[in-house]
Every structure is written in C-alpha cells, then in structure tokens.
Design a protein around this motif. Structure first.
Motif, PDB file in Angstrom:
ATOM      1  N   GLU A  11       0.819  -1.211   0.000  1.00 15.18           N
ATOM      2  CA  GLU A  11       0.000   0.000   0.000  1.00 15.18           C
ATOM      3  C   GLU A  11       0.846   1.250   0.000  1.00 15.18           C
ATOM      4  OE1 GLU A  11      -3.485   0.427   2.430  1.00 15.18           O
ATOM      5  OE2 GLU A  11      -3.647  -1.744   2.600  1.00 15.18           O
ATOM      6  N   LEU A  12       0.286   2.270  -0.558  1.00 21.31           N
ATOM      7  CA  LEU A  12       0.984   3.562  -0.610  1.00 21.31           C
ATOM      8  C   LEU A  12       1.328   4.005   0.802  1.00 21.31           C
ATOM      9  CD1 LEU A  12      -1.106   6.586  -2.049  1.00 21.31           C
ATOM     10  CD2 LEU A  12      -1.557   5.606   0.139  1.00 21.31           C
ATOM     11  N   GLY A  13       2.509   4.531   0.962  1.00 20.87           N
ATOM     12  CA  GLY A  13       2.958   4.964   2.286  1.00 20.87           C
ATOM     13  C   GLY A  13       3.891   3.964   2.949  1.00 20.87           C
ATOM     14  N   LEU A  40       4.470   5.316  -3.487  1.00 19.84           N
ATOM     15  CA  LEU A  40       3.448   6.345  -3.742  1.00 19.84           C
ATOM     16  C   LEU A  40       2.165   5.734  -4.268  1.00 19.84           C
ATOM     17  CD1 LEU A  40       5.460   9.253  -5.402  1.00 19.84           C
ATOM     18  CD2 LEU A  40       4.642   9.055  -3.057  1.00 19.84           C
ATOM     19  N   MET A  41       2.223   4.424  -4.548  1.00 17.01           N
ATOM     20  CA  MET A  41       1.058   3.768  -5.140  1.00 17.01           C
ATOM     21  C   MET A  41       0.754   2.475  -4.397  1.00 17.01           C
ATOM     22  SD  MET A  41       1.775   4.483  -9.196  1.00 17.01           S
ATOM     23  CE  MET A  41       3.514   4.125  -9.335  1.00 17.01           C
ATOM     24  N   THR A  42      -0.462   2.034  -4.543  1.00 15.16           N
ATOM     25  CA  THR A  42      -0.894   0.753  -4.003  1.00 15.16           C
ATOM     26  C   THR A  42      -0.920  -0.241  -5.153  1.00 15.16           C
ATOM     27  OG1 THR A  42      -2.211   1.794  -2.273  1.00 15.16           O
ATOM     28  CG2 THR A  42      -2.856  -0.424  -2.937  1.00 15.16           C
ATOM     29  N   LEU A  68       6.248  13.354 -10.760  1.00 10.78           N
ATOM     30  CA  LEU A  68       5.244  13.263 -11.815  1.00 10.78           C
ATOM     31  C   LEU A  68       4.099  12.340 -11.423  1.00 10.78           C
ATOM     32  CD1 LEU A  68       6.831  13.358 -15.355  1.00 10.78           C
ATOM     33  CD2 LEU A  68       5.552  15.086 -14.128  1.00 10.78           C
ATOM     34  N   VAL A  69       4.402  11.287 -10.672  1.00  9.16           N
ATOM     35  CA  VAL A  69       3.322  10.427 -10.178  1.00  9.16           C
ATOM     36  C   VAL A  69       2.350  11.262  -9.345  1.00  9.16           C
ATOM     37  CG1 VAL A  69       2.750   8.565  -8.570  1.00  9.16           C
ATOM     38  CG2 VAL A  69       4.608   8.266 -10.210  1.00  9.16           C
ATOM     39  N   ARG A  70       2.928  12.090  -8.475  1.00 10.43           N
ATOM     40  CA  ARG A  70       2.084  12.971  -7.665  1.00 10.43           C
ATOM     41  C   ARG A  70       1.289  13.933  -8.535  1.00 10.43           C
ATOM     42  NH1 ARG A  70       3.839  13.051  -2.163  1.00 10.43           N
ATOM     43  NH2 ARG A  70       5.907  12.156  -1.955  1.00 10.43           N
TER      44      ARG A  70
END
Lengths: 228, 228
Positions: A43-45, A93-95, B137-139
């Motif tokens: 998971e993101l984070g 930054l992504m899940t 860029l993802v953000r």
DNA sequence: GCAATTTCTTGACCAAGATCAAATCGAACC
DNA sequence: GGTTCGATTTGATCTTGGTCAAGAAATTGC
C-alpha cells in the motif's frame, strides 16, 4: 525461485546487461510468490521493501487519497515495477493489487540497491528505465491536461494497437471500469466515449476492440507527434 | 563559463559526489549562455543536444500539440532540466522558453553521457534524480486526476510555502496565467479558485499570497499523506 | 440451465470548468 | 500625471464530464 521463468526475467532490459554472477546473486536472494486475484501486494505509504517483477498475471497500481482513487498503471508481464521507490529507499506512492492470479518475483530492496552500486551495467539500465518511465509520465500528464476523454481513449487504443501483435485488434485487459479509471473518467463516460469513437473507425465487442479505420481514429484523437 | 557560479552548480545533487577532475571536464566542455526573456531554448521533437542547468532567471517547460498548450514545469535556479531526454538520447518531449532574462549552462549531451559512463557517482546521482523526478510526476498526475481545480491550487500553495523560506508567505513567480496553465486550468478559473480559497485561509495581493490559516487550507485541500 | 449478481450501457440531470465578453486593475511609457 | 497596453477579475453562458437511476448484458453459482 523456479528456473522456468529465469531466462525471461534475465532478458528484461533492466537485468539484461549486468554481470551474470551478480544477476544470479540477485535471483537467488529473491523469491517468486503466487498471489490470488484482488490481493493487495503493498500500500501507498509503506516503506519500499521489494522491487517487484510481474512474471505472470495482471497488477494494478493505483493512488488512493482522501476517499478518492485512481488507476495509475496496469502492469502486464513480464515487467518490473516500483523501481523509483526502491532506488531512493522511499515509501511507495502507489498501491499495488493483483487483478488476476499472479506470480511476482520479489527482489529485496536492499539487495538490489547493493548490486546496483556494484554493477555499472545494472545501474545504467536502472537509469535508462527510470528515464523512459519519466517520459511515459510526461506524456500521460500532458494527455490528461490537454485532451478530453474520448480523445484519451482514442489515443490509448492507438497505443495499445501498436504494442499488441495483431494489427487492428485490441484485447482489453481487466474490466472496463479499470480502463475508465486509468484514463481518468467514470465507467459511464467511458461507455459514452466508445460510442463517440464508433463514428471514428472503432468497433467494440465486449473486451475486443477493432480499429476499422485507423486514419479516422488518428484524425479524431490527434496522437502525439513524437513516437514513443 | 565564468567561475562565479561554478561552486553553486557543483553543489547540485547531480554533480556533488562525482570525481572533481571529471566535473571540471564537464564544466570546461560546457558553456554558460545568457538569454533574453520569451526566448525558446528548444522545442519538443528536437534531438536532445544539451543538458541544461538554469543558473539564473526562470524557464517554462511546456507541451504543445494539436493547437493546445500546457505548462509542465516552472524551472527555478539552480536546477538542471531535461535530464531524461539526454540520458537516453531521445527527442525532447517538452519545449523550453525563458520567462525572465536567464543564464543557462549548456552541457553537451554526448559529453555528459560519456562522463556518466565513466563516473559511478555521477551515474548514481543521475539515477536518483530521475527517480525523484518520476515520483514528482506520479504525484502531479494523481493530483490532476483526483482533485478539482481549487484543491490543486491549495496544494500548490502549501507545497510552495514549505519550499520557500518565509513561513506563511508565497511569492508567485511568473504571471498568473502561467500558474493557471501549470495547474491545468484557465486564467479565469484560477482567479475564481483564489476567491474560493479566500474562505479557506488564503489572502491574495497581486503575486504575494499569504496563508493566514494553514489548518483551514489543509482541511480544504487534503494534501498528500506521503510527504515529498 | 436458470437464478443471482455484477458489469456495462443508456438516459436524465447536475456540477465543474471552459469560453466569451466586458470591466477593472496595474505597470510601463511618455 | 495621464495614457496605453496587457493582465486579471467578474459575469453570463455553454460544454464536458460526473452523478443518479434504471435497464440490458454478461458472468457466476447452484
């Protein structure tokens, strides 16, 4: 990991040019794991513990924040993902979630970082991969900012067609709502976008899309002038 | 190039850790050039001849295609830009234009690629820089897909505040229409977005923005959970 | 095979943002 | 100081895309 998929992974641009011994070290320190569909891989984070290589199946990378959710990428085999987080030892930054039963090679982040430091060819491949991924995102962001939804769909179809083998035919992977989220629209509007494209050379039959008039579709979608 | 700005460029993360002799070789093979405002440095589609380092001034990176145009990034000194195109020897995906009188260090692409191959520290710094740029860029893409315009503006202000020195105060660089394009909206809507933020702790006075209630702005804008 | 469930599509309506037009503000220049 | 030009703001209107609801089609489970 089993030896069956090793050659295919070794052939990836990321691992292709590196020292054979070090590659073997990376592989022997990694493990291939099988996951059922709809399982969250990370998971993101979370701290980036593993570089992932999708060997078989289908994975979605998404961002969820403040109750909202959007698909950033659909990962098809055989591809590595989440390299940027691993390189800099930063949180994801992504899940990631499996969409189909999937096999994933998990390369410990500390291991790949160590081998990157030792092997210039791997480092160069990593650098190149990141640069290409960056350019993909530049295109994706410009696409989102400048084009409206039906044009985005048209461009997506043209791009998929050029990547898939059969000319003029595209098989969508995953459900349509997934594609809608990837393209930044609702499922309802994706449906309407397909109807719009019907008058621009596109035929839809479930998940099978046929481009019957490539020129008309290009005319409507105005694809990027710079080829990928 | 003049020696005055050399130390500042040498201190950039990209060049900081590399071999001194090789860094000197890079710098002596490069040239510092002065450009008037509104000058196009390069256009999308051109072969990437130079890695650029903005030493002084302000530069816009934009994408223009099919009669439409959007600002992708505002480059402030001292920062390198267009690294991804140079690394892979691919055409620029963006057009660069000076917004103010600017001084730019032009590093021949072939030279920097050669030195990257020779110097592992530079290659590692390049890899890291690309990975961080990718994450930015993802953000940005998630921002564009998930948030509406006033929220994007609120997040931009919060982000700028944390980067600029004076707490609570932000000085916009460039015109507001530029910011509008960066945030993917029209100047008219940017103006309306500022009025919306007035009731969420933001005061505007020309290009000087004051955040008088940070909590209220956060509440409204829902910033990313993962800090940059 | 058929019911149950889910996905996809379609239509009606709504909200966000774009466009067009006009008014206001501000900086540069005489 | 006053003028001029461009940038910004404001208002009216239109377009795109989102939301809600219902029906059609496809998939799953028994």
């Amino acid at each position: 990991m089993r030896s069956g998929e090793k050659p295919e992974i070794a052939r990836l641009p990321l691992f292709r040019d590196m020292d054979d011994t070090l590659r073997e070290r990376v592989f022997s320190g990694s493990f291939l794991q099988v996951f059922p569909p709809q399982l969250v891989l990370f998971e993101l984070g979370q701290r980036a513990d593993f570089l992932h290589v999708l060997v078989d199946g289908l994975v979605e990378l998404s961002v969820n924040s403040g109750g909202r959710d959007t698909t950033m990428r659909i990962v098809e085999p055989v591809t590595s993902f989440i390299l940027a987080a691993v390189v800099n030892d930063l949180p994801y930054l992504m899940t990631a979630r499996t969409l189909e039963p999937s096999r994933v090679l998990l390369v410990p982040a500390a291991l790949i970082r160590e081998v990157i430091r030792q092997d210039a060819a791997l480092m160069q491949a990593t650098m190149r991969e990141l640069a290409l991924a960056y350019r993909d995102l530049v295109r994706a962001l410009a696409d989102m900012k400048m084009r409206q939804s039906a044009e985005r769909l048209g461009n997506y179809l043209l791009q998929q067609e050029s990547q898939q083998t059969a000319a003029g035919t595209i098989h969508l992977k995953g459900e349509k709502r997934l594609l809608a989220s990837l393209l930044g629209m609702t499922p309802e509007n994706l449906s309407r976008a397909f109807s719009t494209l019907a008058s621009h050379g596109v035929r839809v039959n479930g998940g099978k899309i046929t481009i019957i008039d490539r020129d008309a579709l290009c005319e409507f979608s105005r694809p990027d002038p710079i080829p990928v």
